[in-house]
Every structure is written in C-alpha cells, then in structure tokens.
Design a protein around this motif. Structure first.
Motif, short mmCIF file in Angstrom:
data_model
loop_
_atom_site.label_atom_id
_atom_site.label_comp_id
_atom_site.label_asym_id
_atom_site.label_seq_id
_atom_site.Cartn_x
_atom_site.Cartn_y
_atom_site.Cartn_z
N TYR A 1 113.57 69.69 24.92
CA TYR A 1 114.28 69.22 26.12
C TYR A 1 113.65 69.70 27.42
O TYR A 1 113.86 69.09 28.47
CB TYR A 1 115.76 69.64 26.08
N THR A 2 112.88 70.78 27.38
CA THR A 2 112.27 71.28 28.63
C THR A 2 111.05 70.46 29.05
O THR A 2 110.53 70.65 30.15
CB THR A 2 111.82 72.75 28.49
N SER B 1 114.75 70.43 20.81
CA SER B 1 114.12 71.68 21.27
C SER B 1 113.01 71.39 22.28
O SER B 1 112.55 72.30 22.96
CB SER B 1 113.53 72.48 20.10
N TRP C 1 120.97 71.27 16.40
CA TRP C 1 119.62 71.43 16.95
C TRP C 1 118.62 71.78 15.83
O TRP C 1 117.43 71.48 15.95
CB TRP C 1 119.59 72.53 18.02
N VAL D 1 119.85 71.66 23.98
CA VAL D 1 119.44 71.39 22.60
C VAL D 1 120.52 70.80 21.71
O VAL D 1 120.21 70.20 20.68
CB VAL D 1 118.84 72.65 21.91
N HIS E 1 114.72 66.66 17.61
CA HIS E 1 113.63 67.05 18.50
C HIS E 1 114.11 67.57 19.85
O HIS E 1 113.35 67.67 20.80
CB HIS E 1 112.67 65.87 18.70
#
Lengths: 463, 463
Positions: free
Chosen positions: A39-40, A37, A29, A21, A35
């Motif tokens: 990343y997954t 957050s 972050w 993040v 944006h």
C-alpha cells in the motif's frame, strides 16, 4: 436483450479502499493472494486503479481516519501485529497520480470536518478537481474518536450531534468558497488583452459563524465541478438528516434487502423533506463477491479467507469504531440497547443482535454488508435482484484480497452485468466529470444547498 | 578535463516553481512563450518534471502560501487581472504523479508551521516520502500575512520571532512523529508468522509543549528518509538561527557575489555554533538564465520578457510579502530603515537601496537573484565562477517562461556544466533518495536535532 430481468438503470460500481493493509477484515493482510502490504507504493495503487478503470468501475473510494484501535486507554499489541487500522497513510495524495493513469475512473476521498481547516480543505479539493478534470468526490465525515482528539491536542471531545452542527457550518463555508468566490467566467486568461481574471467577478467570502470565521478570497479558480461530489455515510438520525441536506451519494448499512429497502425509502423521504429531488441522491450499499465455478466453490474460497481473520484484531477494531468492547459485555445483551458518543453508524448495523452474535458476525465480516457467492452470472443476477428489491443505485465493492478480488469481479461479474444491460458499456464515460456520470450535469443541482452560493455570470459590476 | 576551471563539487540544480501563473515576474503570464496558464493541468506539470528529470535537475521546488496581495485592507483589482499570487492551487497534490513519471528528480514543497496541524502535516510528508520513494523535501515556512490569518479565522497575528519559536516546537514534534514513533525495523510484514509489525517497536509520542500537545502513535510506518529533507529560507536573525539548527538546504538572498559569500560564511558559522557539521547544510541561491547566441542576444530576450512586467502588480505583490507599499514611500528613503512584522527575508534583499531604487529593481526582477545572460557555455562558466566566489552549493533556477526557459537551460547550459565536470553525469542518481543525493545517506545526520528522536533498533522490550 437476453437478460432474464430488465434493470431500470445502470448500477453504480464503487471500490471501497483504505490506504493500509487490512480492509475491514482484520488479519486478511497475511493471505497469500493479498498484496495490500504494497500500500505504500504508488505502483500498487496504479495497478488497482487501472483494473478498475478498464473493468467498468465508476469510482474508487478511500475511507480514512487518523484513528487507530484504543481500548481502556491503550492500543493493544494485536493492532500493530495485525496492521488493524495502523499503519495507514494519507489517501488523498495518491489520487492525482491515479487520475493521470486512468480515463474514466472517478475518485472519492474522506476528510474530517472536525480536524481539517475549511479553507485548506477546500483548496485541496479544488486542486483535486482541477488535476482530475472533475473526477473527484469528498466523503464528509465527522471525527468520533478520543484517540484523534489526543493526536491533534484538542481540548474537548465534541458531542455527536454537535459534530453534525459543525459539519453543517463547515459545508456552508466550503460551498461559499468553492461556488461563491469566483464566478464561472471570471478567468479569461486573455493574453492579447493582458487580463488573466476579471477582478469584479471575484468575490470576498465573509463568514461569521458559530464555529468558523473567515474573510477573504478563495485561492483556487473555478474547477470543472466546483464543489466535489458530496459523499456521506451516517446511520444516526443527525447523520441521515445531514446527508439528506448535503449528500449526492449516500452509503447505507444493511445486510438484508428489507432493511436496506427501508433505509432507501427513509433516505428519499428525508431528501424530499430537505427540498431536494429524492432521486438526485444516489444510495449505495457495501458488497463483497466471491466468484467461483459455483456457490460451493465460492463458499470454499470464502472459508479460506475467513481462516485468516484474527478475532482479537477484530475486537479492537470494533472498539475503535464504537468505543465498545464486545468481548467485555454480557454475551446475551441486546446490542440495540447500547449507546455511544462514537460512531452510531457502525453500531446500528447490529440492532437486534446479542453481543455474542454481533462479535461473531463482526469478526467474520467486519463492515462488509452483502457477501455474494457464485459464478459471475450468478452474482450479476443476485446484484440485479438486490437493486430491484432495495432501490439502491449501486454498490461499494469491498474486496477480500487485492487486486485479486477486483480482477475476479471485472473478469467475471462485470461482463455478466453488461450482457444484462445493468452497467454502462465498456469505455463509456471517458471525458466526463463524476457528477455528470451521476446526474448528467457537472454542477450541483439547483435544489442543492451549495448551488445557492454560486454566482454564475453576474452581469453587473459588484464586489 | 578540458574545463578552464576545476569546480570542487557538483553544483545542485533546483527549479523554483509556484502552482499559479506568475513566478515572481508579475505580468509575464501573458508572454506568448509562457505556458503557465496550464498550471491547473497535471499534463503541464508532467511536461515540466520530465524536462527537469531528463535534463539533470536535482529537484523541483514549490513555493506556496495561502496569501495573496492586500494593501490598505483591500486586494487591488490588478492582483486578479495579472494573476499575482492569486489564483493558486495546492502544489503538494501534484508531486506523487510527477514522481511516478520521473526516476531521479526530487521534490520540495512548502507548508506552514502556523496553519497546518503538525500531526496531519507529518502524515502527509511520510506519505509523500513513501510514494516518491524518498524523493521529498519540506520547505518550512512561518506564515506572515494578515490576509492568511483572516482566511483561517485565527484570533491573533503571531509576532515574527514567536513564529520561529512555534516553528521550532513544531519541528521537534514532527521529528518525534517521523523518527521516534516507529523503530526502523518495526514492520516485518511476515505472512508466515502472521505478524505485520512488532508492537514493542512502536512507541507513543507524548508532547506537552507551549504551543502543541499530543499523545499517541504516528499513523505512518517508516519511510525511506523518515524525515523529509528540511529546506528553509530566512534572512532575519531568528530565521537564520532556525535554519542553522534544522535546515539541510538553505536558500540565501543576494544579487552580488560578495553579499552571498558573506551569508554563506555566516550560515556555516551559525550551523557550527548549533553543533552541526557546517558543510552538512547546503546553501542555494536563486538564479535565472537567459540563453542566447551571445550576451547581447540574451539581453534582447530579457528586454522582451521585461516588457511584459506589470509594475502595478509588482507593487501589490511586494506589499503582500512585506506589508510595505513602495510607491507610497518617500522615493529617497533608505529601505534598510524600514521594519515590518511580515517577511524580513524579502525586505533584506534591498538593504542600502532607496525606496525608488527598490521599487524599480523589484518590478523588473521580483525575487530573482542572479540573472545570467549569454551562450550556454558562457552561463555555465559564470555559474562555476559564482560557486567559487560565494561558496554556494547550488542554485534554485527561476524560469522566465515555462517550459521554454527550462528547455533552454537543459539543452544549452547543463551540457556545458557537465563538460566541465560541474554537475553529475546524465542519469546519475536514479534510485537514490533526496538526502542520499545531498549527503550520501538517506537518514538525518547524527548531529541533526531530529536524529536524537530516532530509535533505530532497540534491543530490548520497551514502550
């Protein structure tokens, strides 16, 4: 040409990323325009990659490490609270999906010669080179952190210079696997003759080294580049010499043109001393850009970003990378006098600063090098001047917020660079490998140490 | 319902794949309808995955190993000439791209507890679980081959039963990382409060075992399933007990209903003895299908495929998996009397056959179990009967040619199964995780040994 200066070469444009993040600015972050957050999610990375691909970037670079902040034997709460290098996912697994959605963007990903098995690592990169059709690079790192040693249950922490001896042998073994096991034309896939590969063109790799042993054939058939483009960053003496022998793209540290110019000169000398064409290694330095209506407007945007920086998170992040807690030092101590078994690369950035100055600077900038402010035209002009002053071949662009900082750059700066002839025309480079983009050839240069392991097309039966 | 029989449950449909040119039938790469020579291209796998996703398959399974044929200390030329388990690329790297292009297909991929570091492996699977949004499974294998030992420079070959002791500890450590390090609600990503994660909900994993040691936090934040769905195949006593403790999907071996039924019964007994709900483990068996206008037409197609089998390649492939050269044995020897430190799973398939019978059968069928022939209606009916006779929960479909065998199956067999209510309706299952497809819940069942490591939402501050 309407350009006020005439650049001598296309500037390489990379994007510096991490699969987490915070990208070097701890705390950012939480900015409303941020944006990371997401990343997954693959959809987030696809969005970023398409902006870069369409916007004229040459590569997307993923830093990586299994490490996270650790200070006095503990991970301070602030690391989790601010997502400072933890959590973090494996970046390699994202790349093939991004390659499928892009046509000219290249990719670089980091793996460690200390913790990945050479055979498995080489098979992963060969697979990536196939799946991306030659658009892959390997950022070679040696792992520094005690915390990673404990994650992997290793029995000893390898001293800094020995890590580079291990890395050197690791690369020699990797070259043998990637270049030396299958000849270029070993695979015929001839259904009529019912011959998939000529057995006499596939060779056993025998390696009996100090750190690694292996005997056998490489799993993967020849891929477009064979060896991925080799990236390296290392400011220590051992790191620079390793880079001079093996790297094709080198990340330099530095926040003023004179020091970067000196490093470019030093790098090219070391490359020449290693028997390679000094121009065949591309030097890249970090760059952030804040695009505004003018420099004042851009400065206001930077101040806004800086207001999100979490100083405590920056402190533990610095300690993670160097083993040093800047806040615990005499504020007047000259950082140049410090020595650590961990990353000398990060520490070298602060040579000549006091501990207090280094802490303040690091909290604000993290690992960012040049931070340019201004209109798109202004930033383009500053970049061209930096290239002229330093001799670097390009920049690793480090966003403040994503994907917003990328959009700003491709919408405002890239067109200005393009108008000056400083980057390739829009859409150029589709269908070529990463190494072709850099050197014109998909394969290692003949003066690269990996090239000697290649058996192009042997004309006689051997094994 | 017009169905002549009423199946009691939806049949699970998996596709069995390898990231290479021959899928168990050595030599079949050369068939005109075979497109596996495109295995290095993402576009090939995207084509396969979309057929499966749209056609009603539940999962795409990738077998994998670093091994390749080896006999009397050498790799015979025929292995390369026929692409018998070499060349081969890493299958894991393909999966996220396929997940991005599909909406309901799940994925299973093989990694070895002997050669991948547990921490790195767990981070890869957590990343895959994020990127696929919970559509990932891990096929756990213990590596058997001497040839892989030499690729990785290991000092000793681990005896068969000790490999399962290592695997058991490996899984215990993996469960701690995947389930026990981050609490379910540790990540808040609260920009207003500027808290990404609650530090007191992230826990260190301490593991001091016989084979593995580690201390530290897991890199990855909680993913939809946390632990990937656990697959296992193992016909040996140690393998079956390992599967009964840990697996959620088990591959059984067998070519007649009676022997598969006996294994299903045995498996459920072992699962119950391990303290788990016997119905919570899904039993799957291999299945190939040749669709024709009728059984004779299908047989002609099978005969055509069989004419491409290369007996010499099959011989070295068998030797790779078992350590045994069938051609070197007394043809009348009972295979049941053989014992090997390598895969007992493969050898068990031929209990009661002579060496000559086993060689003939293996050359023709490889590792295929049931081979059904007939019209789509006929094959659907045979599958339903097999489920009734054996108690299996589904099949791992093994194509002869790809993507042709998949197209035949989804065009002709799946609609017939669907008309009988034997598989889920078209499009069902989008947006759910793999484990939800299997059990209704995204998370490990409470009687699974991994579940005890999960800290759902601890109500008090602890660390």
């Amino acid at each position: 040409m309407t350009s006020p200066t005439t650049p001598t070469k296309n500037i390489l444009l990379g994007a510096f990323e991490i699969n987490g993040v915070n990208l070097t600015s701890q705390g950012l972050w939480a900015h409303p325009d941020q944006h990371t957050s997401r990343y997954t999610e693959l959809s987030y990375w696809l969005e970023v990659a398409k902006i870069l691909d369409e916007g004229g970037f040459d590569f997307l670079f993923f830093a990586d490490s299994y490490g996270y902040p650790h200070m006095d034997g503990e991970t301070p709460d602030v690391a989790f609270e601010q997502g400072a290098e933890i959590p973090k996912n494996d970046p390699m697994l994202v790349i093939p999906a991004l390659a499928a959605a892009t046509s000219r963007l290249n990719f670089a990903v980091t793996t460690s010669t200390t913790y990945e098995a050479p055979y498995a690592n080489a098979r992963r990169f060969a697979t990536l080179d196939h799946l991306t059709q030659g658009r892959i690079a390997w950022n070679v790192v040696t792992t520094t952190a005690t915390v990673v040693k404990e994650l992997f249950g290793s029995e000893r922490l390898v001293p800094h210079d020995e890590r580079y001896a291990i890395a050197e042998e690791y690369l020699q073994l990797s070259y043998q696997l990637l270049e030396g096991s299958w000849e270029d034309d070993a695979v015929r896939a001839d259904k009529q003759a019912r011959v998939y590969a000529d057995a006499w063109k596939v060779h056993k790799v025998h390696h009996r080294g100090t750190y690694f042993q292996m005997d056998g054939y490489f799993n993967s058939e020849p891929s477009p580049q064979r060896t991925p483009v080799i990236f390296q960053a290392g400011a220590s003496s051992a790191g620079m010499e390793f880079a001079a022998r093996n790297a094709e793209v080198v990340f330099l540290q530095g926040r003023d043109a004179a020091s970067v110019a000196a490093q470019v000169t030093k790098l090219r000398e070391l490359v020449a001393a290693a028997g390679r064409d000094p121009q065949s290694v591309k030097a890249v330095v970090g760059l952030s850009a804040i695009v505004g209506t003018d420099r004042d407007d851009a400065q206001r945007r930077l101040d806004d970003y800086m207001s999100y920086v979490n100083v405590d998170a920056a402190r533990v992040y610095f300690a993670q990378m160097t083993g040093i807690d800047l806040a615990s030092l005499d504020p007047d101590l000259d950082v140049s006098t410090l020595s650590t078994e961990q990353s000398r690369t990060q520490l070298a950035r602060f040579n000549g600063r006091t501990a207090a100055e280094a802490f303040d600077e690091f909290a604000k900038r993290g690992m960012r090098e040049f931070i340019l402010r201004g209109s798109g035209e202004d930033i383009a002009q500053q970049m061209i001047e930096l290239v002229e002053q330093t001799g670097v071949d390009g920049f690793n662009y480090t966003p403040f917020v994503s994907p917003g900082s990328y959009r700003d750059f491709v919408d405002k700066v890239v067109p200005a660079l393009r108008a000056r002839g400083a980057v390739a025309p829009a859409g150029a480079g589709a269908g070529e490998t990463f190494r072709e983009r850099l050197t014109g050839s998909p394969r290692l240069a003949s003066d690269h140490p990996g090239a000697r392991h290649n058996r192009r097309n042997s004309s006689q039966h051997q094994n």
